[in-house]
Scaffold this motif. Sequence first.
Motif, short mmCIF file in Angstrom:
data_model
loop_
_atom_site.label_atom_id
_atom_site.label_comp_id
_atom_site.label_asym_id
_atom_site.label_seq_id
_atom_site.Cartn_x
_atom_site.Cartn_y
_atom_site.Cartn_z
N ILE A 36 50.20 17.69 -75.75
CA ILE A 36 50.81 18.32 -76.91
C ILE A 36 52.12 17.63 -77.22
O ILE A 36 52.59 16.77 -76.47
CB ILE A 36 51.05 19.83 -76.67
N SER A 37 52.75 18.01 -78.34
CA SER A 37 54.03 17.41 -78.69
C SER A 37 55.13 18.00 -77.82
O SER A 37 54.99 19.10 -77.25
CB SER A 37 54.35 17.66 -80.16
N ARG A 38 56.24 17.30 -77.74
CA ARG A 38 57.37 17.82 -76.95
C ARG A 38 57.95 19.07 -77.60
O ARG A 38 58.46 19.95 -76.91
CB ARG A 38 58.43 16.73 -76.79
N GLY A 39 57.88 19.14 -78.91
CA GLY A 39 58.36 20.34 -79.59
C GLY A 39 57.54 21.56 -79.20
O GLY A 39 58.10 22.64 -78.95
N GLU A 40 56.21 21.41 -79.15
CA GLU A 40 55.35 22.52 -78.72
C GLU A 40 55.64 22.90 -77.28
O GLU A 40 55.68 24.09 -76.93
CB GLU A 40 53.89 22.11 -78.86
N ALA A 41 55.84 21.89 -76.42
CA ALA A 41 56.12 22.16 -75.02
C ALA A 41 57.45 22.89 -74.85
O ALA A 41 57.55 23.84 -74.07
CB ALA A 41 56.14 20.85 -74.24
N LEU A 42 58.46 22.47 -75.60
CA LEU A 42 59.76 23.11 -75.52
C LEU A 42 59.69 24.55 -76.00
O LEU A 42 60.28 25.46 -75.39
CB LEU A 42 60.78 22.33 -76.35
N ALA A 43 58.93 24.79 -77.08
CA ALA A 43 58.76 26.15 -77.59
C ALA A 43 58.04 27.03 -76.57
O ALA A 43 58.37 28.21 -76.40
CB ALA A 43 57.98 26.13 -78.90
N MET A 44 57.07 26.47 -75.86
CA MET A 44 56.34 27.21 -74.85
C MET A 44 57.27 27.66 -73.73
O MET A 44 57.24 28.82 -73.30
CB MET A 44 55.22 26.33 -74.28
N VAL A 45 58.11 26.73 -73.26
CA VAL A 45 59.03 27.07 -72.17
C VAL A 45 60.05 28.10 -72.64
O VAL A 45 60.37 29.06 -71.92
CB VAL A 45 59.74 25.80 -71.66
N HIS A 46 60.55 27.93 -73.85
CA HIS A 46 61.54 28.88 -74.37
C HIS A 46 60.92 30.27 -74.50
O HIS A 46 61.56 31.28 -74.19
CB HIS A 46 62.07 28.41 -75.71
N THR A 47 59.67 30.32 -74.97
CA THR A 47 58.98 31.61 -75.07
C THR A 47 58.89 32.28 -73.70
O THR A 47 59.17 33.47 -73.54
CB THR A 47 57.58 31.42 -75.65
N ALA A 48 58.50 31.49 -72.69
CA ALA A 48 58.35 32.04 -71.34
C ALA A 48 59.66 32.60 -70.80
O ALA A 48 59.67 33.64 -70.14
CB ALA A 48 57.81 30.97 -70.40
N THR A 49 60.78 31.92 -71.09
CA THR A 49 62.07 32.39 -70.57
C THR A 49 62.52 33.69 -71.21
O THR A 49 63.34 34.42 -70.64
CB THR A 49 63.15 31.32 -70.79
N GLN A 50 61.99 34.01 -72.40
CA GLN A 50 62.40 35.23 -73.09
C GLN A 50 61.52 36.43 -72.75
O GLN A 50 61.89 37.57 -73.05
CB GLN A 50 62.37 35.00 -74.61
N LEU A 51 60.35 36.19 -72.16
CA LEU A 51 59.41 37.29 -71.94
C LEU A 51 59.97 38.37 -71.01
O LEU A 51 59.69 39.55 -71.20
CB LEU A 51 58.10 36.74 -71.37
N GLY A 52 60.76 37.96 -70.02
CA GLY A 52 61.29 38.94 -69.09
C GLY A 52 62.22 39.95 -69.72
O GLY A 52 62.32 41.10 -69.27
#
Length: 454
Positions: free
Chosen positions: A82-98
């Motif tokens: 995937i693109s780095r933008g998609e990967a960065l968005a994925m990680v950012h989403t995960a950090t906010q879930l908690g």
Amino acid sequence: MFESVADRLDEAIAVVDGVVGTLEPGTWSGEQALAHLDRFDHLVRLSGGGRALAAGRIDAAGAWKRSGHRSVSAFLADRLGISRGEALAMVHTATQLGSLGELDAAVRAGHLSAAQAAAVAECAGEHPDAEAELMAVARAGSLRDLRDRCGQVASRGEGAEERHQRARRQRRCVDGTRSDGSWGLTASMSPVDGAIVARALDAHQRIVFDEARRRGERDGFAAYRADALVRMAQHSVTPAGGGASSASAPSTVGPIVATRSAGTTKAPENPGSAADEAPGATDAWREPDAGATARRVSTPRPTVIVRIDHAALWRGCTAGDEVSEIAGVGPVPVSHVRDLLARADPLVKALVVRGRDVAALATVDRHLKDDLRLAVLERDRRCQVPGCGTTFPLEIDHHQPVARDGPETYENLRALCGPHHEMRDQGYELVGPPGARQWLAPDGTVLAADPGCC
């Protein structure tokens, strides 16, 4: 525990693998295909939630560092394709879930796409009090609706001016040849500057699209956008009187507006009458066959429309749910809008509203009929047929046709995409107020309706 999760995932993968391997889409009816599409989409969303949770843990544990990559986004982009933008968005989403409970539950249940989850996570991470509001939009609206609401939330209260100034300071435009031999361009700038560039591209893209239609060619939006950029560059360096024809390189590209009611098409009485409605306009978009009636798209070009609440304009800043924004671009500081109007910038018009009602349209060169259409397009922003969502290009439609004495008023006009406008000529009807629209076939059958509309 790891083995238990791994075993269950392997079992699920085996089941899905067996199903996909034996699919025979040619045996499905259209309704069955739609139902299967929804099931596969649910699987994708569930997988996306699990993937985001795993990516967040990989980042927290630093597991990516052993790979030699410079960042977790680079590692995930290469590993997942995937693109780095998609990967960065994925990680950012995960950090906010908690910290965002409603978002966490929706992601785990597969109720949101990766793009929806990323939009909510980015905005609600800074504005946690807006999580429920954003989740409601994500569940009921389109991704475009969600991103628009995120922009509105981000502009509330303090910080709009600071965000604008930061975008201005960080403006950049980088170009160069890529490893595959193609040329690339990446740019970022303030919302107002970006809107000016986008509207200019819109103008040239219409001409490019028209020329391709006449040649019988069909390409995607992004391809025509690239052609429009080239054309805009060529036009900018063409000397006045340098031999380019007015059809291929107009000296100015102003707003082009027209209106067509069911069964009729209103065109200028003579080739020069367009200038009376929109000085500098070029009637560039016509049907491909020579005998077709000229049809002019209603989206203004390259005028930039800023929608701003009346109270905010006078106060100098937004408060509560008030907005100061460019549709499709994002919020802009009220102070910047006031400055542009004070300088009488010819590219910017401010649509001043009270709720859904237009209070004024501030412009240095006022053309009432043109401004009325601009106001309608800014109010509607997309095709009003339920479920359509098309934002470009749009045409103006009369609810009560001109042939039946339909008035040229704000209340009687609405925006439709070209195909749905054509269908109006064939007896299809759009009934009901905004938010409760119904799209009817000529026999009265309801083909589409807004959510909650009876």
